[in-house]
Design an enzyme around this catalytic site. Structure first.
Site, short mmCIF file in Angstrom:
data_model
loop_
_atom_site.label_atom_id
_atom_site.label_comp_id
_atom_site.label_asym_id
_atom_site.label_seq_id
_atom_site.Cartn_x
_atom_site.Cartn_y
_atom_site.Cartn_z
N SER A 1 -7.26 -11.71 -14.51
CA SER A 1 -6.00 -11.52 -13.51
C SER A 1 -5.27 -12.72 -13.15
O SER A 1 -5.86 -13.94 -13.15
CB SER A 1 -6.43 -10.97 -12.14
OG SER A 1 -5.43 -11.09 -11.04
N TYR B 1 -11.94 -11.76 -4.42
CA TYR B 1 -11.76 -10.89 -5.81
C TYR B 1 -11.58 -11.77 -6.70
O TYR B 1 -11.94 -11.72 -7.91
CB TYR B 1 -10.87 -9.80 -5.45
CG TYR B 1 -10.19 -9.41 -6.75
CD1 TYR B 1 -8.71 -9.74 -7.11
CD2 TYR B 1 -10.68 -8.63 -7.72
CE1 TYR B 1 -8.06 -9.45 -8.37
CE2 TYR B 1 -10.04 -8.26 -8.78
CZ TYR B 1 -8.86 -8.69 -9.29
OH TYR B 1 -8.18 -8.39 -10.55
N LYS C 1 -13.11 -13.17 -10.39
CA LYS C 1 -12.52 -13.44 -11.88
C LYS C 1 -12.66 -14.66 -12.45
O LYS C 1 -13.11 -14.83 -13.67
CB LYS C 1 -11.22 -12.89 -11.71
CG LYS C 1 -10.68 -11.65 -11.50
CD LYS C 1 -11.42 -10.55 -12.68
CE LYS C 1 -10.93 -9.04 -12.23
NZ LYS C 1 -11.54 -8.23 -13.40
C1 WQD Z 1 3.62 -7.09 -4.91
C2 WQD Z 1 4.57 -7.75 -3.96
C3 WQD Z 1 3.89 -8.21 -1.70
C4 WQD Z 1 2.91 -3.85 -0.82
C5 WQD Z 1 -2.37 -8.11 -6.24
C6 WQD Z 1 -3.47 -8.76 -6.54
C7 WQD Z 1 -3.71 -8.87 -8.20
C8 WQD Z 1 -3.51 -7.68 -9.00
C9 WQD Z 1 -2.09 -7.00 -8.76
C10 WQD Z 1 -5.81 -6.97 -9.39
C11 WQD Z 1 4.28 -8.88 -3.26
C12 WQD Z 1 4.91 -6.89 -1.74
C13 WQD Z 1 3.34 -5.14 -1.39
C14 WQD Z 1 3.54 -3.43 0.06
C15 WQD Z 1 5.31 -5.23 -0.09
N1 WQD Z 1 -4.63 -6.95 -8.67
N2 WQD Z 1 4.32 -5.68 -1.08
N3 WQD Z 1 4.69 -4.21 0.60
O1 WQD Z 1 -0.26 -9.30 -4.47
O2 WQD Z 1 1.10 -9.48 -6.38
O3 WQD Z 1 -1.06 -8.87 -6.85
O4 WQD Z 1 -2.12 -6.79 -7.36
O5 WQD Z 1 -5.79 -7.60 -10.38
O6 WQD Z 1 -4.85 -9.54 -8.44
O7 WQD Z 1 -3.56 -9.73 -6.04
O8 WQD Z 1 0.57 -7.13 -5.71
O9 WQD Z 1 1.63 -5.29 -5.49
O10 WQD Z 1 0.03 -6.26 -3.73
O11 WQD Z 1 2.34 -7.04 -4.12
O12 WQD Z 1 6.20 -5.73 0.30
O13 WQD Z 1 3.22 -2.27 0.76
O14 WQD Z 1 4.95 -6.69 -3.28
O15 WQD Z 1 4.27 -8.88 -0.61
O16 WQD Z 1 5.36 -9.75 -2.88
P1 WQD Z 1 0.01 -8.81 -5.96
P2 WQD Z 1 1.04 -6.11 -4.82
#
Ligand code: WQD
Length: 336
Positions: A124, A148, A152
């Site tokens: 990741s 997590y 990785k």
């Molecule tokens: C994306 C953007 C949030 C939810 C994570 C893991 C990564 C991978 C993918 C496993 C950010 C914003 C999110 C919400 C929001 N997982 N957001 N409201 O954090 O980039 O990555 O998931 O491998 O390892 O770290 O993805 O989808 O959680 O967030 O505003 O309800 O959307 O702040 O900017 P992220 P995400």
């Protein structure tokens, strides 16, 4: 080829199994169904008209895993199985380290004992932590901010050491950016457990009336509209990248690390508006405080994937949202 796919009833695993079957490979899925349903196997068969073998098995059970390797001949392994919720990993680090590390150590032990030398590993972009530079290339500094992500990074280190000690092994480590979307059939897609942590499953639940509004975690980042920017990649593009990685693993030995992203960044609000276009509704949201641990911007350098794998993502954000919306309307509660 006969490919062993661990975690093959999961979100990315199931999409990869579809692509493997459609290119004529034989597939054995092992999964403990902790975070997925066996119904996914039926959905895969409905899409491809061929059925993968399925063994309900926990990779932490080394005896059962060894018995499977004794009765099967695998040409390669794609290793998806593992816990992957960032927030849960902070609350339950021991569960994450035990499961993700022991399952991988057991798998590598069986591969070595049975001369299965090709492995594609699901890593990741989270291993880059606070990005040293944008777009992020594979030589960027590695650092993690949650258990997590640390599992990785630890597994990447284990694979590097095992590859050094066993020159016959060929490992390809794929660092995913933000996988979203679903197969165009609407039959397979992401089934989040409980309240979705990730952006697009949550937006889909707002669109299907299961959530009142999207909580936007902060709009004071140094980005065009202040909300977080990420590299969203269609899960089918990601799946196809695994087939290219297998081909690449078959041409070499040693270990290599490759980003799978689109090289484009989209903000939270841009994704929300793309999803509104896909579902034909205006979706309510509220701007709230930043989520602890979030970074402002993340998107991939895709140069190495293009050069080394001959792979480039094909689908744009609109197609990702259209395909996700189709899955969400056909499976509002996911596949259970
Ligand atoms: C994306 C953007 C949030 C939810 C994570 C893991 C990564 C991978 C993918 C496993 C950010 C914003 C999110 C919400 C929001 N997982 N957001 N409201 O954090 O980039 O990555 O998931 O491998 O390892 O770290 O993805 O989808 O959680 O967030 O505003 O309800 O959307 O702040 O900017 P992220 P995400």
């Amino acid at each position: 080829m006969h490919i062993l796919v661990t975690g093959g009833t999961g979100y990315i695993g199931s999409h990869t199994v579809v692509e493997l079957l459609q290119q004529g490979d034989r597939v054995t899925i092992i999964d403990n169904l902790y975070n997925s349903s066996k119904k996914v196997v039926d959905r895969i068969e409905a899409i491809t008209k061929s059925r993968p073998d399925f063994v309900k098995l926990d990779l932490c059970d080394q005896d059962k895993l060894e018995n499977l390797f004794k009765i099967s001949v695998f040409d390669a392994v794609i290793h998806f199985a593992g816990y992957k919720a960032v927030g849960e990993s902070v609350e339950r680090p021991l569960m994450y380290y035990r499961n993700n590390l022991i399952s991988t150590l057991n798998l590598l032990t069986c591969m070595k004992a049975h001369q299965v030398t090709k492995l594609v590993f699901s890593s990741s972009a989270t291993v880059y932590g606070q990005p040293e530079r944008i777009p992020m290339d594979e030589d960027c500094r590695l650092s993690t901010t949650n258990p997590y992500g640390t599992t990785k990074l630890m597994i990447e280190t284990i694979l590097s050491d095992v590859a050094k000690a066993n020159p016959e092994f060929s490992f390809v480590v794929l660092r995913y950016f933000n996988p979203i979307g679903a197969h165009k059939s609407g039959l397979i897609g992401e089934t989040p457990q409980g309240i979705p942590n990730n952006l697009t499953p949550y937006i889909a639940q707002v669109a299907t009336g299961q959530r009142d509004f999207l909580r936007v975690w902060g709009n004071d980042y140094d980005t065009p509209d202040g909300t977080g920017v990420r590299d969203y990649i269609h899960v089918v593009d990601l799946a196809k990248g695994h087939l290219k990685a297998l081909d690449y693993a078959n041409t070499r030995t040693g270990i290599d690390f490759i980003n799978l992203g689109t090289g484009k960044g989209y903000s939270v609000l841009q994704v929300l508006h793309a999803f509104e276009k896909a579902c034909g509704k205006q979706l309510p949201y509220q701007i709230l405080e930043r989520r602890p641990g979030d970074i402002a911007t993340s998107y991939a350098s895709t140069k190495k994937a293009e050069e080394v794998l001959g792979w480039k993502a094909q689908y744009d954000i609109d197609r990702m949202c259209v395909d996700l919306w189709r899955f969400a309307t056909q499976n509002p509660k996911g596949i259970r």
